[in-house]
Enzyme design. Structure first.
Site, PDB file in Angstrom:
ATOM      1  N   ASP A  60     -12.819   4.352 -60.717  1.00 34.63           N
ATOM      2  CA  ASP A  60     -12.035   5.462 -60.172  1.00 34.63           C
ATOM      3  C   ASP A  60     -10.892   5.852 -61.111  1.00 34.63           C
ATOM      4  OD1 ASP A  60     -13.360   6.312 -57.946  1.00 34.63           O
ATOM      5  OD2 ASP A  60     -12.371   4.895 -56.591  1.00 34.63           O
TER       6      ASP A  60
ATOM      7  N   GLU B 138      -5.867   2.343 -59.756  1.00 41.20           N
ATOM      8  CA  GLU B 138      -7.017   3.217 -60.016  1.00 41.20           C
ATOM      9  C   GLU B 138      -6.681   4.692 -59.857  1.00 41.20           C
ATOM     10  OE1 GLU B 138     -10.051   2.343 -57.111  1.00 41.20           O
ATOM     11  OE2 GLU B 138      -8.569   2.019 -55.543  1.00 41.20           O
TER      12      GLU B 138
ATOM     13  N   HIS C  52     -33.316  -9.830 -45.697  1.00 38.43           N
ATOM     14  CA  HIS C  52     -33.877 -10.942 -46.455  1.00 38.43           C
ATOM     15  C   HIS C  52     -34.565 -10.447 -47.718  1.00 38.43           C
ATOM     16  CE1 HIS C  52     -33.948 -14.204 -43.105  1.00 38.43           C
ATOM     17  NE2 HIS C  52     -32.840 -14.239 -43.834  1.00 38.43           N
TER      18      HIS C  52
ATOM     19  N   CYS D 100     -11.601  -5.152 -62.346  1.00 34.74           N
ATOM     20  CA  CYS D 100     -12.808  -5.370 -61.539  1.00 34.74           C
ATOM     21  C   CYS D 100     -13.769  -4.187 -61.594  1.00 34.74           C
ATOM     22  CB  CYS D 100     -12.447  -5.674 -60.085  1.00 34.74           C
ATOM     23  SG  CYS D 100     -11.529  -4.351 -59.271  1.00 34.74           S
TER      24      CYS D 100
END
Length: 556
Positions: free
Chosen positions: A455, A431, A189, A502
């Site tokens: 990468d 990658e 949390h 990404c």
């Protein structure tokens, strides 16, 4: 020479503050009471409980006033614990039956419940033990008559062994600008709150409590996942200037929050988010992202001593897919290894882990492990638009084997009546140098491609990206990296295959137009960078982006 500690960045960007250490060793006076004292100690417990409820209600109201209903729910969890008859009876029983003083009764009564949560297999429930520890600290502080700890009027960075939700919620009032934590978890949390409040938080920082002197000025750099002490005046001045820029940018970029991502000439560009946990979806939706471009599933494995079950994975994937629907969610299959470790997999230590046994290599060697994840992803696909992405591919056979396993998983799910998307798309991360060179020969069995620039840069340039001595070599602008990206995009365009990005390069201001000019269809970045990328996109036409590509590649 500054002192540097490394950790795992959870939230925020940059913080500068004076170090304070949060004392967390709970000591209570062990004292037996007489029968005539029982009523007094019961009254003291009820009074402390009432005071704790008042303090928690105040925190709850503050969260609601700021429009943070999800964060307020975390406070409700502690209030529910406070009223839980089993917990109250456990404490009162230690007073009126065992004749323990109220302090010891509170400590032992909550410790019993803390141990129950800590022993649970599910990482989510394990982390609920921190909420109970937080509540116990509050009750014991109230019983001792101490006021809440204050740190003066300077910005501070707090070092601690464990981070509790109330510490995060009280940060603003105490001028706490960041936390470095020796333990911690992404799903706690406290971590969720830190993300929601955009508060810099670095967990898994070995030696955080002891490495620096209280009062030292520290710099917390989340992008580099490092905390620095013993900085020279020039270094500190440089970071202060950078921090001012970060703060001004946050304020200015709010105006893009509800806008769509479009180029200067109005061309729509898909802008998605990278996430590691279900809890981040709210921030993604708030920033009006077009989907999840990368859901890193390895963290489900890294937060437990046992392998996550199919049901646990399904529940996590379904929540994300369902919340994001109708937008797509790209779920990357297990990418453990390299700089990511999971005790539950019991992998051997390697001399060169980035080049070793990791990602799809593990999955295809441990087929039962892989099939569990594939079935969970397929089941989640019924609740929205899920896509499966394979990391670290170096051979066509790896894609073929994965597709075969997906078909086997579909057959298994059909046999038990579980619904799923029959047309689940299967893509790969580009990658590795092999994926750059061989991509045209693989695209007939690939539905989409996402470039993992972190990468890709590392492997194209033979640079360990975690080695601080090699940071100058780790350069997106190296022509080998840029040409590799262009080759991937060209291969995708030639065979009409969707290509996204990404990696971190997608959130670098200088490289956004280059990537769009190469022809990528989607940029996927951290939720906190979405507005910045929207602004960058508005500054360039597609023609200008293509011209930038030609300039970098020398193709005039």
């Amino acid at each position: 020479m500054s002192t540097i500690l490394k950790g795992t960045g959870i939230s925020g960007e940059l913080a500068i503050g004076s170090l304070r250490v949060e004392k967390q060793g709970t000591s209570v006076s062990e004292q037996k009471i007489s029968a005539s004292d029982i009523e007094e100690h019961e009254k003291r417990f009820h009074a402390a409980s009432d005071q704790a409820d008042v303090e928690l209600t105040k925190l709850y109201d503050e969260m609601m006033e700021e429009g943070r209903s999800q964060e307020a729910e975390i406070i409700e969890v502690q209030q529910e614990f406070l009223q839980d008859p089993a917990i109250v009876d456990a404490i009162l029983g230690r007073i009126n039956k065992d004749l323990n003083n109220v302090e010891l009764a509170v400590y032992q009564g909550l410790e019993e419940n803390i141990a129950v949560f800590e022993q649970m297999d599910d990482a989510y429930f394990q982390q609920r033990s921190l909420d109970l520890k937080d509540l116990r600290s509050r009750l014991l502080r109230i019983l001792s008559g101490e006021a809440e700890q204050v740190y003066g009027d300077k910005e501070v960075i707090v070092a601690c062994n464990e981070l509790y939700p109330a510490m995060v919620l009280g940060a603003k009032k105490k001028r706490i600008v960041g936390f470095i934590v020796e333990q911690g978890a992404m799903t706690s949390h406290a971590s969720i709150l830190a993300k929601a409040l955009d508060l810099p938080l670095l967990i898994h920082v070995e030696g955080a409590v002891e490495a620096f002197e209280v009062g030292d000025t520290l710099v917390l750099d989340i992008a580099k996942q490092e905390v620095y002490g013993e900085l020279s005046s020039d270094e500190l001045a440089g970071y202060r200037e950078k921090l001012e820029e970060v703060e001004q940018e946050k304020i200015r970029l709010q105006k893009y929050r509800q806008m769509e991502a479009r180029s200067k000439d109005g061309v729509r560009v898909e802008l998605a988010a990278n996430i590691v946990s279900v809890e981040e979806v709210e921030a993604v939706l708030e920033n009006k992202a077009d989907g999840i471009g990368l859901f890193r599933t390895e963290f489900l494995y890294m937060q437990s001593s046992k392998l996550p079950s199919e049901e646990e994975q399904f529940a996590a994937y379904r929540q994300v897919v369902e919340r994001m629907a109708p937008h797509p969610v790209i779920i990357r299959t297990l990418d453990i290894g390299g700089d990511k470790h999971a005790d539950c997999l019991n992998l051997q230590t390697e001399d060169n882990p980035f080049m070793g046994y990791r990602a799809i290599r593990i999955c295809l060697n441990e087929k039962a492990l892989f099939m569990t994840q594939i079935r969970a992803i397929l089941r989640a696909s019924h609740y929205g638009k899920a896509r499966l992405m394979i990391p670290m591919v170096v051979a066509r056979e790896e894609i073929e084997q994965t597709r075969e396993l997906v078909e086997q998983a579909k057959e298994q799910l059909r046999s038990v009546g579980f619904p799923f998307d029959e047309e689940l798309e299967i893509g790969i991360m580009a990658e590795t140098p092999a994926s750059v060179v061989c991509l045209p020969d693989w695209l007939d069995i690939v539905d989409f491609v996402s470039i993992g620039t972190n990468d890709l840069t590392q492997y194209m340039l033979a640079v360990d990206r975690t080695n601080p001595q090699l940071q100058s070599y780790y350069n997106y602008g190296n022509k080998a990296v840029l040409r590799a990206i262009k080759m991937i995009c060209d291969a995708g365009a030639e065979q009409d295959t969707w290509v996204g990005v990404c990696g971190e390069m997608a959130s670098e201001k200088d490289w956004v137009p280059f990537l769009v000019g190469c022809g990528v269809k989607e940029l996927s970045v951290g939720a906190g960078r979405i507005n910045m990328v929207k602004e960058i996109l508005q500054k360039y036409t597609i023609a200008e982006c293509k011209d930038i590509v030609r300039q970098h590649l020398g193709d005039r």
